[in-house]
Motif scaffolding. Structure first.
Motif, PDB file in Angstrom:
ATOM      1  N   CYS A   1       0.839  -1.195   0.000  1.00  0.00           N
ATOM      2  CA  CYS A   1       0.000   0.000   0.000  1.00  0.00           C
ATOM      3  C   CYS A   1       0.876   1.248   0.000  1.00  0.00           C
ATOM      4  O   CYS A   1       1.707   1.443   0.888  1.00  0.00           O
ATOM      5  N   ASN A   2       0.675   2.083  -0.975  1.00  0.00           N
ATOM      6  CA  ASN A   2       1.358   3.367  -1.061  1.00  0.00           C
ATOM      7  C   ASN A   2       0.812   4.275   0.043  1.00  0.00           C
ATOM      8  O   ASN A   2      -0.396   4.308   0.265  1.00  0.00           O
ATOM      9  N   PRO A   3       1.656   5.029   0.743  1.00  0.00           N
ATOM     10  CA  PRO A   3       1.165   5.892   1.825  1.00  0.00           C
ATOM     11  C   PRO A   3       0.235   7.015   1.351  1.00  0.00           C
ATOM     12  O   PRO A   3      -0.413   7.652   2.177  1.00  0.00           O
ATOM     13  N   ASP A   4       0.149   7.261   0.058  1.00  0.00           N
ATOM     14  CA  ASP A   4      -0.764   8.269  -0.469  1.00  0.00           C
ATOM     15  C   ASP A   4      -2.092   7.666  -0.905  1.00  0.00           C
ATOM     16  O   ASP A   4      -2.985   8.387  -1.341  1.00  0.00           O
ATOM     17  N   HIS A   5      -2.226   6.359  -0.797  1.00  0.00           N
ATOM     18  CA  HIS A   5      -3.449   5.677  -1.241  1.00  0.00           C
ATOM     19  C   HIS A   5      -4.570   5.863  -0.217  1.00  0.00           C
ATOM     20  O   HIS A   5      -4.321   5.975   0.985  1.00  0.00           O
TER      21      HIS A   5
ATOM     22  N   LYS B   1       7.762  -0.715   8.270  1.00  0.00           N
ATOM     23  CA  LYS B   1       7.762   0.087   7.048  1.00  0.00           C
ATOM     24  C   LYS B   1       6.430   0.816   6.887  1.00  0.00           C
ATOM     25  O   LYS B   1       6.399   1.997   6.538  1.00  0.00           O
ATOM     26  N   LEU B   2       5.336   0.130   7.156  1.00  0.00           N
ATOM     27  CA  LEU B   2       4.018   0.751   7.071  1.00  0.00           C
ATOM     28  C   LEU B   2       3.917   1.934   8.034  1.00  0.00           C
ATOM     29  O   LEU B   2       3.432   3.000   7.678  1.00  0.00           O
ATOM     30  N   VAL B   3       4.414   1.753   9.246  1.00  0.00           N
ATOM     31  CA  VAL B   3       4.362   2.815  10.250  1.00  0.00           C
ATOM     32  C   VAL B   3       5.300   3.960   9.878  1.00  0.00           C
ATOM     33  O   VAL B   3       4.947   5.132  10.017  1.00  0.00           O
ATOM     34  N   LYS B   4       6.490   3.644   9.395  1.00  0.00           N
ATOM     35  CA  LYS B   4       7.467   4.671   9.021  1.00  0.00           C
ATOM     36  C   LYS B   4       6.973   5.560   7.889  1.00  0.00           C
ATOM     37  O   LYS B   4       7.423   6.698   7.764  1.00  0.00           O
ATOM     38  N   ASP B   5       6.052   5.038   7.075  1.00  0.00           N
ATOM     39  CA  ASP B   5       5.539   5.844   5.958  1.00  0.00           C
ATOM     40  C   ASP B   5       4.779   7.077   6.438  1.00  0.00           C
ATOM     41  O   ASP B   5       4.533   7.993   5.660  1.00  0.00           O
ATOM     42  N   HIS B   6       4.386   7.111   7.697  1.00  0.00           N
ATOM     43  CA  HIS B   6       3.771   8.298   8.301  1.00  0.00           C
ATOM     44  C   HIS B   6       4.615   8.635   9.530  1.00  0.00           C
ATOM     45  O   HIS B   6       4.459   8.019  10.587  1.00  0.00           O
ATOM     46  N   PRO B   7       5.553   9.589   9.410  1.00  0.00           N
ATOM     47  CA  PRO B   7       6.509   9.857  10.494  1.00  0.00           C
ATOM     48  C   PRO B   7       5.865  10.073  11.869  1.00  0.00           C
ATOM     49  O   PRO B   7       6.409   9.640  12.880  1.00  0.00           O
TER      50      PRO B   7
END
Length: 183
Positions: free
Chosen positions: A117-121, A158-164
Motif C-alpha cells: 500500500c502506497n502511503p498516499d493511497h 515500514k508501514l508505520v514509518k511511511d507516516h513519520p
C-alpha cells in the motif's frame, strides 16, 4: 469447509467518507497567506471536528472547497489512526482490507507477508489504524503484532514509518513501557 469472512475493522479511520462526515462538524472559512487576488474572496478553508474523538483536521491550501474538504478528510483519517485505539478481537484477526493488501512470498502459510500500500493511497489510514490497534494490543511489541497480522516485523515497521508521526507515537508508547525505540 468454508473460511470465515473477516469482519471490517471497527475504527473511525475505516469508515466511508459519508459515514465519517456524519460524525463530524464541518466549518468553513477563509484561508490566509499567499495565493493571489482570489485567495481571500471565497471561503475555501474546510475544518472538520470529529465529535466522538475530538480530533480535528483542516485544509485551505487549494482554491476549491471540494478539494480542501477531501484533503481535510484525509488528514482527519490519519489523525484518527494515531489517536484512537479500538479493541482487537480474540482469535484470528485482520480485516478484509488488510488481507487484500497482504502479499505472501510463495503463498507459504506462517511466513510473514509484505504489505502492499502506497502511503498516499486512500486505504493507507485504515491500514495504519489497524496496525496501530494491534500493536497497542500487543503492548507495542511490533514482532508480536506482526505475527498476529500475518506480516513480517520489518513490513509492519515500514508501514508505520511511511507516516513519520506514527513512528513517533509508536516509539513514545514503547519507551513509556521501558522498551527501546525503533528506527
Amino acid at each position: 469447509m468454508t473460511t470465515p469472512t473477516a469482519t471490517p475493522w471497527h475504527h473511525p479511520a475505516c469508515l466511508s467518507d459519508e459515514d465519517l462526515l456524519k460524525q463530524c462538524d464541518t466549518t468553513r472559512g477563509r484561508a490566509g497567506g499567499p495565493g493571489g487576488q482570489h485567495r481571500n474572496k471565497v471561503e475555501t478553508l474546510v475544518m472538520l471536528h470529529h465529535r466522538p474523538s475530538g480530533q480535528e483536521a483542516h485544509a485551505g491550501e487549494r482554491r476549491s472547497q471540494m478539494e480542501n474538504k477531501a484533503v481535510a478528510l484525509w488528514r482527519l483519517r490519519l489523525n484518527l489512526a494515531l489517536a484512537v485505539r479500538t479493541g482487537v478481537p480474540a482469535g484470528e484477526i485482520g480485516s478484509a482490507l488488510w488481507k487484500s493488501r497482504l502479499v505472501r512470498a510463495g503463498n507459504v502459510e506462517g511466513e510473514g507477508g509484505r504489505i502492499s500500500c502506497n502511503p498516499d493511497h486512500h486505504d493507507y489510514p485504515a491500514l495504519l489504524a489497524e496496525a496501530m490497534d494491534v500493536m497497542a494490543a500487543a503492548g507495542w511489541d511490533h514482532k508480536k503484532a506482526a505475527l498476529r497480522l500475518g506480516c513480517s516485523p520489518s513490513q509492519l515497521l515500514k508501514l508505520v514509518k511511511d507516516h513519520p508521526s506514527a513512528m513517533v507515537k509508536m516509539n513514545q508508547e514503547r519507551t513509556g513501557r521501558g522498551m527501546h525505540g525503533l528506527k
